[in-house]
Every structure is written in structure tokens, then in C-alpha cells.
Scaffold this motif. Sequence first.
Motif, PDB file in Angstrom:
ATOM      1  N   SER A   2     -35.059  18.959   3.658  1.00  0.00           N
ATOM      2  CA  SER A   2     -34.563  20.145   2.981  1.00  0.00           C
ATOM      3  C   SER A   2     -33.426  20.777   3.786  1.00  0.00           C
ATOM      4  N   ARG A   3     -32.434  21.289   3.074  1.00  0.00           N
ATOM      5  CA  ARG A   3     -31.292  21.901   3.744  1.00  0.00           C
ATOM      6  C   ARG A   3     -31.679  23.243   4.354  1.00  0.00           C
ATOM      7  N   SER A  42     -22.018  21.228  11.293  1.00  0.00           N
ATOM      8  CA  SER A  42     -22.327  20.431  10.095  1.00  0.00           C
ATOM      9  C   SER A  42     -23.403  21.098   9.255  1.00  0.00           C
ATOM     10  N   THR A  43     -24.334  21.825   9.893  1.00  0.00           N
ATOM     11  CA  THR A  43     -25.390  22.527   9.157  1.00  0.00           C
ATOM     12  C   THR A  43     -24.787  23.551   8.198  1.00  0.00           C
ATOM     13  N   ARG A  46     -22.910  21.707   5.222  1.00  0.00           N
ATOM     14  CA  ARG A  46     -23.872  21.140   4.267  1.00  0.00           C
ATOM     15  C   ARG A  46     -24.572  22.241   3.472  1.00  0.00           C
ATOM     16  N   ALA A  47     -24.923  23.312   4.172  1.00  0.00           N
ATOM     17  CA  ALA A  47     -25.647  24.398   3.514  1.00  0.00           C
ATOM     18  C   ALA A  47     -24.799  25.038   2.430  1.00  0.00           C
ATOM     19  N   ALA A  50     -24.576  22.673  -0.629  1.00  0.00           N
ATOM     20  CA  ALA A  50     -25.844  22.629  -1.362  1.00  0.00           C
ATOM     21  C   ALA A  50     -26.127  23.930  -2.093  1.00  0.00           C
ATOM     22  N   GLN A 217     -38.487  26.853   9.368  1.00  0.00           N
ATOM     23  CA  GLN A 217     -37.996  25.880   8.383  1.00  0.00           C
ATOM     24  C   GLN A 217     -38.695  24.534   8.525  1.00  0.00           C
TER      25      GLN A 217
END
Length: 333
Positions: A2-3, A42-43, A46-47, A50, A217
Motif C-alpha cells: 500500500s502507498r 520517491s515516496t 509515488r504518493a 496514486a 502504516q
Amino acid sequence: MSRFPFSAIVGQHEMKLALLIAAVDPSIGGVMVFGDRGTGKSTAARALAALLPPISVAEGCRYGCRPDQAGTCPDPCTSKRARKQAVPFVDMPLGATEDRVLGALDLERALRSGEKAFEPGLLAKAHRGFLYIDEINLLEDHLVDLLLDVAASRENVVEREGLSVRHRASFVLIGSGNPEEGELRPQLLDRFGLSVEVRTPTQIEDRVEIMRRCAAQERDAAGFANEWQAEENKVLRQIARGQTKLAKLEVPDDVLTDAANLCMAVGADGLRGELTLMRSARALAALRGAKSVRREHVTDVAPLALRHRLRRDVLDETGSTVRIERSISELFG
């Protein structure tokens, strides 16, 4: 996996702002993020990808065409039916070849049927989404140059092996890297719209909060996502509002004059600085829901738009951000 929610990222306000500005106006030319390893580069990218709502794509199209564009790309996608898909996020590996990036002759089809056909590359997959390149400073210069050309023109043209193919390739280019592992050539760096410097948090409270959120998370990804859904919806509405307002915003002449004066004061090379500063200020105004573009929008976004365009001054080794802030203070008080 999961993102991680975009709004749950601790700190890194400048990086998040640059990504939001690029999402509102992709024509700004992408975001370059330089900084330490493990700081969420990168997090965050990507977040954000998404978080965006799904896009409508013509059924059977390999180029991500909108349903109303069916039949206008190299695919014979004449279907008017649409399907929903997530906003593309393509992670380009450092070892990618030019054929893999641009697309090339489909050898299997050529050998099987003798027909010349084009196999889309990573640029086609990234259309209407994000193309992310980690450690872009280690990528071959000719590939970086090629990517920046396509990102600016929003079109990929391939002419080789008897093929002549042209297709849309509109995406937000995001590059990241660690300066200790090699500098990006100034000529290439200048062509990125925005530049961000990311540092490891120095506040104990921030570092503890990062560990706490990551643990939450990992323990219950769905529950953690639900906890942040209201904040995510706020960001989503802010982007949608910004995209709607962008086309209606004009930049007044006095604000254009401010941008030009600032670029001259800091010694920015060429005119790309002014153009990026103008577009970024307009996108920031749209993002904030402002009725007009003002000087404060220019000064707020100036470090992002200009810090990677400054000429080196052997008599002034002050950091680029400090030089920009000093010029703002001298010009505008």
C-alpha cells in the motif's frame, strides 16, 4: 504494498509544494530533487501519483489516449468505449536502453508475420502521468537530453529501422539524485522547471514522528490510509481547483517586471528562468485559490525556479538559495 499517503509525509514542504505545482501545470518542465538518501523523494512522487483520480482511456489503446482521441495515435484504437485506469507512474531503471525508453520495432511480430510494427516504450506508458528517474545524475547524458526534449514538446518522434512513429507523451518528469554521487550537467539541470534541495530532518520531533507514522502504516496500511483520507481529499480538491483556475489566470505586467528584475538581480542564465518563474507563480496562485497572480507568488516560488540556474560567482560562494533571498530583500524589501 500500500502507498504512503502524500499528506502524511512529515516536513519536506518545499518538495511537496514543487510536486503540487507540477501537477497543476505539467508544462513547467518537471522537478529535480537533489538530497540525502532515504528522505522520501520517491515516496512523495509515488504518493502524489496514486492520490490523483483515475483517468479515462480509450479501450484497447496502448498509448493512453483519451476516448475522444481514439484513432489519432499509432494504434488502430477506434473504440469509443472508455476504461478507467490509475494515473501512470513509470519508474525508469538506470540501465534502460534508448529502445526501451522511446519504443522500437516489434521484432517478434516482424519475425512471425513479416509486418513492421512499433512496440511502445516507457514514454508511451508514462503519458498523462509521471516518469520518475532515481539517481538521474548517473543516467547517460544523451538519454537525459532526450527525455527533457520529449517532456518539453509533449511528443515522442521515432524514426528508425524503416519506421516513422509520432505519438503524444505528456508527463511530469521527476528526477532525483544525491550530489555526492555525481553532478548533473548544468545545461541539463537548467532545463528542469523546478529544483528542490532535500535534507535529512534535524529536529528530534520530526524524526520521531516519521518513525511513528511508518510503524503505523506497516502495522495496518488500510487503517492508516483511512486515518489520512480527509487530508488526502483536501489535497485532491486543491489540485483540481488549481487546474481549473490556471487557464483563467493572467500574469499582470507589474508581476512580469518583478520576475524579470529578480532574474537579472540573481544572474540567471538565459530566459528560461523568467518563463519558468512566470508559469510557476501562476500555478502557485491557482493552487492557493488566488484571484490574481501577485508579487508574493513570484517570491515564494523563486528559490524553486531559479536556484539551479545561477551563474557561479568565484567572489561569492554563498549558497544559491541565500543569494536569491538576498536579492528578493534588496529588490522588494
